[in-house]
Design a protein around this motif. Sequence first.
Motif, PDB file in Angstrom:
ATOM      1  N   CYS A 129      -3.991  -4.589  -6.762  1.00  0.00           N
ATOM      2  CA  CYS A 129      -3.918  -3.359  -5.967  1.00  0.00           C
ATOM      3  C   CYS A 129      -3.589  -2.166  -6.856  1.00  0.00           C
ATOM      4  O   CYS A 129      -4.194  -1.098  -6.736  1.00  0.00           O
TER       5      CYS A 129
ATOM      6  N   TYR B 252      -6.655   0.240  -6.518  1.00  0.00           N
ATOM      7  CA  TYR B 252      -6.275   1.262  -5.540  1.00  0.00           C
ATOM      8  C   TYR B 252      -5.410   2.349  -6.172  1.00  0.00           C
ATOM      9  O   TYR B 252      -5.663   3.543  -6.002  1.00  0.00           O
TER      10      TYR B 252
ATOM     11  N   ILE C   9       0.834  -1.205   0.000  1.00  0.00           N
ATOM     12  CA  ILE C   9       0.000   0.000   0.000  1.00  0.00           C
ATOM     13  C   ILE C   9       0.866   1.251   0.000  1.00  0.00           C
ATOM     14  O   ILE C   9       0.591   2.223  -0.728  1.00  0.00           O
TER      15      ILE C   9
END
Length: 203
Positions: free
Chosen positions: A70, A74, A4
Motif C-alpha cells: 500500500c 498508494y 489507508i
Amino acid sequence: MTLIFGNTLASLGITMIINAGLGCFSVTAANMAVSNWLGVSLGTAGMIVELTLLAIATFRGEGIGLTSICNAIYGSKLIDVFLPIVPHSMILIPIGLFLSAVGWMYMGKAGYGDTGSNALMNSILKSSKMSIGKVRIIQEAIVLAIGFLGARESVTWFTLLLVATLGPILQFVYGLFKYDPTVIQHQYLIKRGVKSKCLKSSL
C-alpha cells in the motif's frame, strides 16, 4: 481503513516537508544514491531501498505485509496528487513531521506489517532495550551515510536536522497515543521461516 487513513496522513505530511524546499529525508538521499550507482530511475531506486530494508527486517523476525504494498503504490501516487496542492511553506514543516509520525503509527496499528524503515526499527526495539528515539537516530544516520556517499548534493543541513529529530518526534507521538509497535500481532504475506500465503479474513 486504518491502513489507508494512516498512509494518507503520512503522504500528506511527507509532501509538506518536500514542499518546504529545504532538503529531504535520509532515505530519499539513499534512493538518489542508489539511482546514481545503478543508473535506474528514482522510483525504481526507492523500491530497491525499501525492499532491502524489508529484507533485513524480515531476516530479523518481521515480515512483508499489505502495508508495504500500500505504501509503495498508494502512498507514492498520493504524494504526486498532494504536491501541486500543498503550499510551499516552511511553516508546514512541524505539522508535516507530526502528521507523518501519526500516519506511520496508524499504518502499523492496522496490523498488516509496516514500512521498511519502521519494520527494521520495530525488529531492533524487540531485541534491545533502546528507546524509539535512539534506534531511529542511529538507523537514519546509517541510511544518510549511504545517501551522502552517492548523492551528497541532496544532503542539506535540513536532512541532518531530520536525522536528529525524526526519532524523538516519533517517540513523542507514539507515547502521546500510547502506541507500542512491539506488541502488534501482524498478518504477513511473507515471513521468515513461513511459506507465503494469502491473508486469512478476520471476518
